[in-house]
Scaffold this motif. Structure first.
Motif, PDB file in Angstrom:
ATOM      1  N   SER A 165      46.473  54.568  40.161  1.00 15.46           N
ATOM      2  CA  SER A 165      45.156  54.246  39.623  1.00 15.46           C
ATOM      3  C   SER A 165      44.453  53.235  40.514  1.00 15.46           C
ATOM      4  O   SER A 165      45.095  52.475  41.239  1.00 15.46           O
ATOM      5  N   ILE A 166      43.142  53.267  40.433  1.00 17.84           N
ATOM      6  CA  ILE A 166      42.316  52.256  41.093  1.00 17.84           C
ATOM      7  C   ILE A 166      41.358  51.743  40.035  1.00 17.84           C
ATOM      8  O   ILE A 166      40.626  52.516  39.421  1.00 17.84           O
ATOM      9  N   GLN A 167      41.421  50.445  39.799  1.00 19.66           N
ATOM     10  CA  GLN A 167      40.546  49.818  38.822  1.00 19.66           C
ATOM     11  C   GLN A 167      39.622  48.851  39.553  1.00 19.66           C
ATOM     12  O   GLN A 167      40.034  48.201  40.514  1.00 19.66           O
ATOM     13  N   THR A 203      36.709  42.785  42.089  1.00 17.20           N
ATOM     14  CA  THR A 203      38.132  42.953  42.379  1.00 17.20           C
ATOM     15  C   THR A 203      38.472  44.437  42.348  1.00 17.20           C
ATOM     16  O   THR A 203      38.152  45.123  41.376  1.00 17.20           O
ATOM     17  N   ILE A 204      39.108  44.892  43.398  1.00 17.65           N
ATOM     18  CA  ILE A 204      39.617  46.262  43.451  1.00 17.65           C
ATOM     19  C   ILE A 204      41.124  46.150  43.301  1.00 17.65           C
ATOM     20  O   ILE A 204      41.793  45.495  44.104  1.00 17.65           O
ATOM     21  N   ASP A 259      51.152  47.140  44.097  1.00 18.97           N
ATOM     22  CA  ASP A 259      50.004  46.647  43.338  1.00 18.97           C
ATOM     23  C   ASP A 259      49.209  45.703  44.237  1.00 18.97           C
ATOM     24  O   ASP A 259      49.561  44.543  44.394  1.00 18.97           O
ATOM     25  N   LEU A 260      48.147  46.222  44.860  1.00 19.16           N
ATOM     26  CA  LEU A 260      47.353  45.438  45.807  1.00 19.16           C
ATOM     27  C   LEU A 260      45.973  45.149  45.230  1.00 19.16           C
ATOM     28  O   LEU A 260      45.377  46.011  44.572  1.00 19.16           O
ATOM     29  N   LYS A 261      45.467  43.943  45.490  1.00 18.11           N
ATOM     30  CA  LYS A 261      44.141  43.554  45.000  1.00 18.11           C
ATOM     31  C   LYS A 261      43.306  43.041  46.165  1.00 18.11           C
ATOM     32  O   LYS A 261      43.796  42.279  46.995  1.00 18.11           O
ATOM     33  N   LEU A 262      42.050  43.464  46.173  1.00 14.95           N
ATOM     34  CA  LEU A 262      41.079  42.971  47.137  1.00 14.95           C
ATOM     35  C   LEU A 262      39.966  42.296  46.348  1.00 14.95           C
ATOM     36  O   LEU A 262      39.437  42.886  45.400  1.00 14.95           O
ATOM     37  N   ASN A 263      39.626  41.070  46.708  1.00 14.26           N
ATOM     38  CA  ASN A 263      38.603  40.299  45.992  1.00 14.26           C
ATOM     39  C   ASN A 263      37.429  39.980  46.895  1.00 14.26           C
ATOM     40  O   ASN A 263      37.608  39.668  48.071  1.00 14.26           O
ATOM     41  N   LEU A 264      36.240  40.026  46.316  1.00 15.32           N
ATOM     42  CA  LEU A 264      35.019  39.704  47.036  1.00 15.32           C
ATOM     43  C   LEU A 264      34.078  38.973  46.091  1.00 15.32           C
ATOM     44  O   LEU A 264      33.838  39.436  44.975  1.00 15.32           O
ATOM     45  N   THR A 265      33.557  37.821  46.528  1.00 18.37           N
ATOM     46  CA  THR A 265      32.521  37.133  45.771  1.00 18.37           C
ATOM     47  C   THR A 265      31.188  37.424  46.446  1.00 18.37           C
ATOM     48  O   THR A 265      31.034  37.205  47.655  1.00 18.37           O
TER      49      THR A 265
END
Length: 160
Positions: free
Chosen positions: A41-43, A63-64, A118-124
């Protein structure tokens, strides 16, 4: 046409369609291209709330969360060596920012395979983005031990 040939043609068409390696959710502006790496899944979250549209304000955090990637090639140690990068472009395709190899610090050692599932990419969102404009959050996850990758982008319509 012979029934056998027709059956083979239909089976081939079904197989090609079933192996489609793209995903899109136009409601939130998410587009994914799977090239060897797949996920369960991609949330996508906006300020820790599941994303439900393309509208964003400056200061929002996107957040991806990519879950269930388990097809990285394993090193002899049993570790895997994922790569991740992202960029922001404007609607004309001009890059505003590019962040290469977020996992560079793991070098040749890699990480435990379980950690890479389980990888997360964050962007502000912030300057130089401006309200009233559309931007694209481009991202790529890849396996440094093979040519497998997962690429995607999210359309960001910046509002006041």
């Amino acid at each position: 046409m012979e029934p056998k040939k027709l059956g083979i043609i239909l089976l081939t068409v079904f197989f090609i369609y079933a192996c489609k390696s793209n995903f899109e959710d136009e409601k939130i502006g998410l587009y994914i291209d799977y090239k060897g790496l797949t996920s369960e899944s991609i949330q996508v979250f906006q300020n820790q709330i599941p994303l439900n549209n393309k509208r964003h304000a400056l200061g929002d955090q996107i957040t991806i969360n990519i879950k269930g990637i388990d097809d990285f090639k394993k090193l002899e140690s049993g570790f895997v060596n994922p790569g991740a990068e992202y960029a922001i472009s404007d609607s004309s395709g001009n890059l505003l920012t590019f962040i290469p190899d977020l996992f560079k610090k793991y070098g040749e050692t890699g990480v435990p395979a379980k950690d890479a599932e389980d990888l997360k990419l964050n962007l502000t969102l912030g300057q130089p983005m401006k309200p009233g404009n559309t931007y694209y959050y481009l991202f790529r996850i890849w396996d440094k031990q093979s040519k497998k990758e997962l690429k995607g982008n999210i359309e960001l319509n910046i509002v006041d």
